[in-house]
Design a protein around this motif. Structure first.
Motif, short mmCIF file in Angstrom:
data_model
loop_
_atom_site.label_atom_id
_atom_site.label_comp_id
_atom_site.label_asym_id
_atom_site.label_seq_id
_atom_site.Cartn_x
_atom_site.Cartn_y
_atom_site.Cartn_z
N UNK A 57 0.82 -1.20 0.00
CA UNK A 57 0.00 0.00 0.00
C UNK A 57 0.86 1.25 0.00
N UNK A 58 2.04 1.15 0.64
CA UNK A 58 2.93 2.32 0.71
C UNK A 58 3.35 2.76 -0.69
N UNK A 59 3.71 1.78 -1.53
CA UNK A 59 4.10 2.09 -2.90
C UNK A 59 2.93 2.74 -3.63
N UNK A 60 1.75 2.16 -3.44
CA UNK A 60 0.55 2.68 -4.08
C UNK A 60 0.29 4.12 -3.66
N UNK A 61 0.46 4.36 -2.35
CA UNK A 61 0.24 5.69 -1.77
C UNK A 61 1.21 6.70 -2.39
N UNK A 62 2.48 6.33 -2.46
CA UNK A 62 3.52 7.23 -3.00
C UNK A 62 3.25 7.54 -4.47
N UNK A 63 2.93 6.50 -5.25
CA UNK A 63 2.66 6.70 -6.66
C UNK A 63 1.44 7.58 -6.88
N UNK A 64 0.43 7.35 -6.02
CA UNK A 64 -0.82 8.10 -6.13
C UNK A 64 -0.61 9.59 -5.87
N UNK A 65 0.30 9.90 -4.90
CA UNK A 65 0.45 11.27 -4.47
C UNK A 65 1.74 11.95 -4.96
N UNK A 66 2.54 11.29 -5.81
CA UNK A 66 3.79 11.89 -6.29
C UNK A 66 3.58 13.28 -6.91
N UNK A 67 2.59 13.45 -7.81
CA UNK A 67 2.42 14.78 -8.41
C UNK A 67 2.12 15.85 -7.37
N UNK A 68 1.39 15.48 -6.31
CA UNK A 68 1.02 16.44 -5.29
C UNK A 68 2.20 16.75 -4.36
N UNK A 69 2.98 15.72 -4.01
CA UNK A 69 4.10 15.91 -3.10
C UNK A 69 5.14 16.86 -3.70
N UNK A 70 5.32 16.75 -5.03
CA UNK A 70 6.29 17.60 -5.69
C UNK A 70 5.93 19.08 -5.55
N UNK A 71 4.63 19.35 -5.37
CA UNK A 71 4.19 20.74 -5.23
C UNK A 71 3.82 21.06 -3.79
N UNK A 72 4.47 20.35 -2.85
CA UNK A 72 4.36 20.64 -1.42
C UNK A 72 2.93 20.52 -0.90
N UNK A 73 2.24 19.52 -1.34
CA UNK A 73 0.91 19.26 -0.79
C UNK A 73 1.07 18.63 0.60
N UNK A 74 0.09 18.82 1.44
CA UNK A 74 0.14 18.31 2.81
C UNK A 74 -0.78 17.11 2.98
N UNK A 75 -0.26 16.08 3.64
CA UNK A 75 -1.06 14.90 3.96
C UNK A 75 -1.55 15.02 5.40
N UNK A 76 -2.85 15.05 5.56
CA UNK A 76 -3.47 15.15 6.88
C UNK A 76 -3.96 13.76 7.29
N UNK A 77 -3.48 13.26 8.43
CA UNK A 77 -3.85 11.92 8.92
C UNK A 77 -4.81 12.07 10.09
N UNK A 78 -5.96 11.41 10.00
CA UNK A 78 -6.97 11.48 11.04
C UNK A 78 -7.35 10.07 11.49
N UNK A 79 -7.87 9.97 12.72
CA UNK A 79 -8.39 8.72 13.24
C UNK A 79 -9.91 8.80 13.28
N UNK A 80 -10.56 7.72 12.88
CA UNK A 80 -12.01 7.68 12.87
C UNK A 80 -12.50 7.24 14.26
N UNK A 81 -12.95 8.20 15.06
CA UNK A 81 -13.38 7.94 16.43
C UNK A 81 -14.78 7.33 16.46
N UNK A 82 -15.12 6.72 17.59
CA UNK A 82 -16.39 6.01 17.71
C UNK A 82 -17.60 6.93 17.54
N UNK A 83 -17.44 8.20 17.93
CA UNK A 83 -18.56 9.14 17.86
C UNK A 83 -18.66 9.80 16.48
N UNK A 84 -17.67 9.57 15.62
CA UNK A 84 -17.62 10.27 14.34
C UNK A 84 -18.57 9.65 13.32
#
Length: 366
Positions: A1-28
């Protein structure tokens, strides 16, 4: 999945896009997720009906990945189960959604632990994986009494860690050994049937589970009884296990589902055909999980239904019946501890596999 993730986001990373990581809480909820990330509610309303069901039950504590540029949303990956994820992509101010597979990385690991305190504590201290303890107990519980496991016992485990973005989501135990002054027991996962066998080709688990569910009590045993609804004496050709509605019901042995549906007084039911002329019946069910259908092969322990109160029933319970060669037998007298032994080509194939596996992983066979 890591390779897939990197390939998916390579164009965005090159332009300093930000990856926001969230946790799905029980109340969400999915609704809350859209609002918190300034996404239009139309994303939810435009989803197909089957996807709307999925997003209502997103697994708790799952990791959600969002791609943003200057806080402007670009893409999100939201797991909806262990195999699939919802992808939301913004293009030209339009939001497109589709289901894509989750691709995991697998990493081979080995751990050896000496039990100085108790199994769950020492194994977790060495691996920080609580699921390993449950899997070890499940593999060996027909051979080992874990309540009296001697101190100084050595547990060796070779397993594949299933990862998504460096986060371990599950483990598959390929080999395990329990060794002390009294016994040494090896368990090899047979890749050809998914069961665990020792080095001689004898299964660690019996052909049948002791019971198809965790139950509070038995309300009615096998034999003649006065029927509580029909008010007459008749044969009760199974055992009634009592618990609350929704309790998972497990297949007691490997087999093929030959019936799923309504059977008169039995209500919602499942029938499974097993080896050696055995058929099992699971009746009065509340319902079935997705993916249960006639013709499906299931493994021992697979959830095939949920305890209910359908049909002629005085309260929530499971009617469990066992037929052998066309005749109903007492499920409580079923020899659940009878082990499966590999013979012929299956045995030869398995022994060749564990011989190769042992050499690759430096395992000394007896």
């Amino acid at each position: 999945m890591k390779k897939f993730f990197i390939l998916l986001f390579i164009p965005f990373i090159l332009f300093a896009y930000k990856v926001d990581i969230q946790k799905w809480k029980s109340y969400k909820t999915f609704y809350n997720f859209l609002k918190q990330n300034n996404l239009p509610l139309s994303i939810y309303y435009n989803l197909p009906i089957n996807l709307k069901r999925y997003v209502r039950f997103i697994p708790q504590n799952e990791t959600i990945f969002l791609l943003k540029e200057n806080n402007d949303f670009k893409e999100a990956l939201i797991p909806i189960n262990s195999e699939k994820q919802l992808q939301i992509i913004k293009t030209d101010n339009k939001y497109n959604t589709k289901i894509i597979p989750i691709i995991y990385n697998e990493e081979r690991k080995e751990v050896q632990v000496t039990i100085d305190n108790y199994l769950s504590y020492d194994l977790y201290k060495a691996t920080h994986l609580s699921i390993l303890t449950n899997k070890i107990i499940d593999i060996f519980n027909d051979r080992v009494n874990f309540r009296t496991l001697p101190k100084g016992t050595t547990i060796t485990v070779v397993y594949n860690a299933k990862k998504r973005f460096s986060e371990i989501k599950d483990v598959k135990i390929l080999y395990a050994q329990i060794k002390n002054n009294f016994y040494t027991i090896n368990a090899f996962l047979n890749p050809y049937d998914g069961r665990y066998y020792d080095e001689k080709g004898k299964s660690l688990k019996g052909m049948f589970l002791k019971a198809p569910l965790r139950y509070k009590r038995i309300s009615s045993k096998f034999g003649m009884r006065f029927h509580p609804i029909l008010h007459k004496w008749r044969m009760h050709d199974g055992v009634d296990f009592v618990n609350k509605i929704g309790t998972p019901i497990h297949a007691v042995a490997d087999g093929k589902i030959i019936y799923k549906g309504w059977i008169r007084g039995y209500g919602r039911s499942v029938k499974i055909r097993h080896k050696n002329g055995y058929i099992t019946l699971y009746a009065h069910l509340h319902g079935w999980p997705r993916g249960i259908y006639v013709g499906k092969w299931v493994k021992q322990g697979t959830v095939i239904g949920y305890l209910g109160n359908s049909g002629l029933s005085t309260g929530p319970h499971l009617h469990f019946g066992v037929m052998h060669n066309g005749k109903w037998i007492n499920p409580l007298k079923l020899k659940h501890n009878v082990k499966i032994t590999l013979y012929g080509k299956q045995r030869k194939k398995f022994l060749a596999y564990i011989n190769k596996f042992s050499k690759e992983n430096n395992i000394a066979l007896k």
